[in-house]
Design a protein around this motif. Structure first.
Motif, PDB file in Angstrom:
ATOM      1  N   VAL A 129      25.366  -1.366  11.882  1.00 57.17           N
ATOM      2  CA  VAL A 129      24.822  -1.800  12.743  1.00 57.17           C
ATOM      3  C   VAL A 129      23.799  -1.930  11.714  1.00 57.17           C
ATOM      4  CG1 VAL A 129      23.448   0.053  15.027  1.00 57.17           C
ATOM      5  CG2 VAL A 129      25.350   0.011  14.420  1.00 57.17           C
ATOM      6  N   SER A 130      23.577  -1.134  10.505  1.00 56.89           N
ATOM      7  CA  SER A 130      22.605  -0.804   9.695  1.00 56.89           C
ATOM      8  C   SER A 130      21.988  -2.199   9.268  1.00 56.89           C
ATOM      9  CB  SER A 130      22.149  -0.055   9.317  1.00 56.89           C
ATOM     10  OG  SER A 130      23.151  -0.055   8.056  1.00 56.89           O
ATOM     11  N   GLU A 136      18.462  -9.766  10.751  1.00 57.07           N
ATOM     12  CA  GLU A 136      17.827 -10.085  11.136  1.00 57.07           C
ATOM     13  C   GLU A 136      17.966 -10.793  11.929  1.00 57.07           C
ATOM     14  OE1 GLU A 136      13.981 -11.557   9.448  1.00 57.07           O
ATOM     15  OE2 GLU A 136      12.995  -8.350   9.299  1.00 57.07           O
ATOM     16  N   TYR A 137      19.452 -11.135  12.374  1.00 55.30           N
ATOM     17  CA  TYR A 137      20.270 -11.993  12.919  1.00 55.30           C
ATOM     18  C   TYR A 137      19.426 -12.825  13.998  1.00 55.30           C
ATOM     19  CZ  TYR A 137      23.926 -14.318  16.063  1.00 55.30           C
ATOM     20  OH  TYR A 137      24.125 -15.212  16.528  1.00 55.30           O
ATOM     21  N   LYS A 138      19.160 -13.306  14.403  1.00 55.31           N
ATOM     22  CA  LYS A 138      18.125 -14.546  15.860  1.00 55.31           C
ATOM     23  C   LYS A 138      19.381 -14.759  16.662  1.00 55.31           C
ATOM     24  CE  LYS A 138      14.486 -14.034  13.112  1.00 55.31           C
ATOM     25  NZ  LYS A 138      13.608 -12.641  13.445  1.00 55.31           N
ATOM     26  N   ALA A 252       6.750  -4.580  16.275  1.00 55.96           N
ATOM     27  CA  ALA A 252       8.422  -4.856  16.256  1.00 55.96           C
ATOM     28  C   ALA A 252       8.873  -5.241  15.378  1.00 55.96           C
ATOM     29  CB  ALA A 252       8.812  -5.492  17.783  1.00 55.96           C
ATOM     30  N   ASN A 253       8.672  -5.341  14.649  1.00 58.43           N
ATOM     31  CA  ASN A 253       9.344  -6.029  13.108  1.00 58.43           C
ATOM     32  C   ASN A 253       9.699  -4.548  12.222  1.00 58.43           C
ATOM     33  OD1 ASN A 253      10.178  -8.597  13.719  1.00 58.43           O
ATOM     34  ND2 ASN A 253       8.257  -9.900  13.018  1.00 58.43           N
ATOM     35  N   LEU A 254       8.694  -4.062  12.440  1.00 58.11           N
ATOM     36  CA  LEU A 254       8.310  -2.509  11.597  1.00 58.11           C
ATOM     37  C   LEU A 254       9.648  -1.353  12.122  1.00 58.11           C
ATOM     38  CD1 LEU A 254       7.684  -0.455   9.397  1.00 58.11           C
ATOM     39  CD2 LEU A 254       5.991  -0.068  10.647  1.00 58.11           C
ATOM     40  N   LEU A 255       9.577  -1.587  13.229  1.00 61.11           N
ATOM     41  CA  LEU A 255      10.606  -0.503  13.969  1.00 61.11           C
ATOM     42  C   LEU A 255      12.116  -1.388  13.705  1.00 61.11           C
ATOM     43  CD1 LEU A 255       9.082  -0.631  17.642  1.00 61.11           C
ATOM     44  CD2 LEU A 255       9.339   1.575  16.232  1.00 61.11           C
ATOM     45  N   LYS A 257      12.906  -2.167  11.122  1.00 62.00           N
ATOM     46  CA  LYS A 257      12.900  -1.771   9.432  1.00 62.00           C
ATOM     47  C   LYS A 257      13.716  -0.637   9.993  1.00 62.00           C
ATOM     48  CE  LYS A 257      11.105  -5.988   7.180  1.00 62.00           C
ATOM     49  NZ  LYS A 257      11.364  -7.181   8.740  1.00 62.00           N
ATOM     50  N   VAL A 258      12.567   0.392  10.484  1.00 63.74           N
ATOM     51  CA  VAL A 258      12.840   1.709   9.957  1.00 63.74           C
ATOM     52  C   VAL A 258      14.127   1.701  10.708  1.00 63.74           C
ATOM     53  CG1 VAL A 258      11.633   3.610  11.569  1.00 63.74           C
ATOM     54  CG2 VAL A 258      10.493   2.183  10.044  1.00 63.74           C
ATOM     55  N   PHE A 259      14.008   1.202  11.483  1.00 65.39           N
ATOM     56  CA  PHE A 259      15.453   1.795  12.196  1.00 65.39           C
ATOM     57  C   PHE A 259      16.953   1.430  11.793  1.00 65.39           C
ATOM     58  CE2 PHE A 259      19.535   0.581  15.346  1.00 65.39           C
ATOM     59  CZ  PHE A 259      19.377   1.451  17.191  1.00 65.39           C
TER      60      PHE A 259
END
Length: 275
Positions: A129-130, A136-138, A252-255, A257-259
Motif C-alpha cells: 500500500v505504501s 503517486e499513481y494518477k 493533500a500531497n504532504l498527507l 507522503k506522510v501516509f
C-alpha cells in the motif's frame, strides 16, 4: 491475591507504554484515517513483550486489542471529519454490509493460521500500500466509484484484509477511493467512518474466536487485552480530533507522503522482526 494480580497487570512501565501508543495512534487515526491500527499492532506486540505476556498469543492479542481500540478512535476521528464535510456517507452506507461480512470472516482466519503468516501478511500488506502511494499513481480522469454491487465486493475484501491485520480499513480504503478520483481529504474522512463498522465486526470476531484459547493472560476478553485497551483508548480518543484538524490544514500531497512513509516504516520493521 487480587492486589498481586492488579499489580502484575498494571505495571508502571506497561501503563506508560499503552498511553504513549494511544497518543501516537490517536493522532494518526485523525490525520490519516487509518484507525491507528497500523501503528497499534506492532507497538502493542512490543508492549506486551515488555509486560511479559505469554508469547503464544501475543500477536493475536495485539490484533484484537487494536480492533477494540479502533471502536473508540474512529468515533472521535469521524466526528471531526464530518464537521469539515469530508465524509461521503453514501459510500459508507454501501460499504457497511460487505465490511461486516469481511471482518467476521477475517477474524476466523486469524484464529486458525500461524502467527508467522499473520506477521508476514501484515508487513507485505502495509508495504504494498505504501509503495502504491509513493508512486503517486494518477487515476484516469473519468474513473468513478463502482455501483452498489461493486462497492459491496470491494468492502468485503477490505473488511477481510483489515481484520487480518487489525487496521481500521484506511490503508486500503484511502488508496481505493483516491483511485476512483475521490479527493484525498474526502477519502481520508470517509475511511475514518469505515473504521467503526470494521472495528465492530473485528472486535466481535476476536472476542469470539479467542474465547476458548488456552493460556491467555488475566485481563483478557478473548483476544482483547482489557488493560491495554483502557489506556490506549483514553490516550487515543484525546488526540484523534487534533489529528483530524491537522488533516484539513496540511496540503493533500504532504498527507499522501506522510501516509506512505508511516506504512512503509511499519512494514520494514515487521519484516525485520520476522526474519
Amino acid at each position: 491475591m487480587g492486589a498481586e494480580l492488579f499489580a502484575e497487570i498494571f505495571t508502571l512501565h506497561a501503563v506508560a507504554a499503552y498511553i504513549a501508543i494511544g497518543l501516537v495512534a490517536g493522532f494518526l487515526a485523525g490525520l490519516l484515517g487509518v484507525g491507528g491500527g497500523s501503528v497499534l499492532v506492532p507497538a502493542l506486540v512490543w508492549a506486551f513483550k515488555l509486560a511479559g505476556l505469554p508469547g503464544q498469543w501475543t500477536f493475536r492479542l495485539a490484533l484484537g486489542t487494536s480492533m477494540a481500540t479502533i471502536l473508540f478512535t474512529s468515533v472521535s476521528s469521524v466526528r471531526s471529519h464530518h464537521l469539515h464535510g469530508a465524509v461521503r456517507w453514501d459510500v459508507v452506507k454501501n460499504f457497511i454490509p460487505g465490511i461486516l461480512l469481511g471482518t467476521l470472516f477475517g477474524t476466523f482466519l486469524a484464529r486458525h493460521v500461524s502467527s508467522e503468516f499473520l506477521v508476514g501478511f501484515f508487513a507485505l500488506f502495509m508495504g504494498s500500500v505504501s509503495l502504491q502511494m509513493i508512486s503517486e499513481y494518477k487515476p484516469k480522469p473519468g474513473r468513478v466509484l463502482p455501483g452498489q454491487c461493486g462497492q459491496f465486493t470491494v468492502a468485503t475484501l477490505i473488511g477481510t484484509a483489515s481484520s487480518l491485520v487489525a487496521v481500521g480499513g484506511g490503508a486500503l480504503t484511502v488508496p481505493f477511493l483516491a483511485w476512483c478520483n475521490v479527493p484525498i481529504k474526502k477519502a481520508i474522512g470517509t475511511a475514518s467512518a469505515m473504521g467503526f463498522p470494521i472495528a465492530v465486526g473485528g472486535t466481535i470476531g476476536f472476542v469470539f474466536n479467542g474465547w476458548t484459547a488456552p493460556g491467555l493472560p488475566a485481563g483478557s476478553l478473548g483476544f482483547v487485552y482489557l488493560p491495554a485497551l483502557l489506556f490506549t483508548v483514553l490516550a487515543s480518543v484525546a488526540l484523534a480530533p487534533f489529528g483530524a484538524k491537522a488533516a484539513h490544514v496540511l496540503p493533500a500531497n504532504l498527507l499522501k507522503k506522510v501516509f506512505a512513509v508511516v506504512l512503509l516504516g511499519i512494514a520494514a520493521n515487521m519484516l525485520r522482526g520476522l526474519f
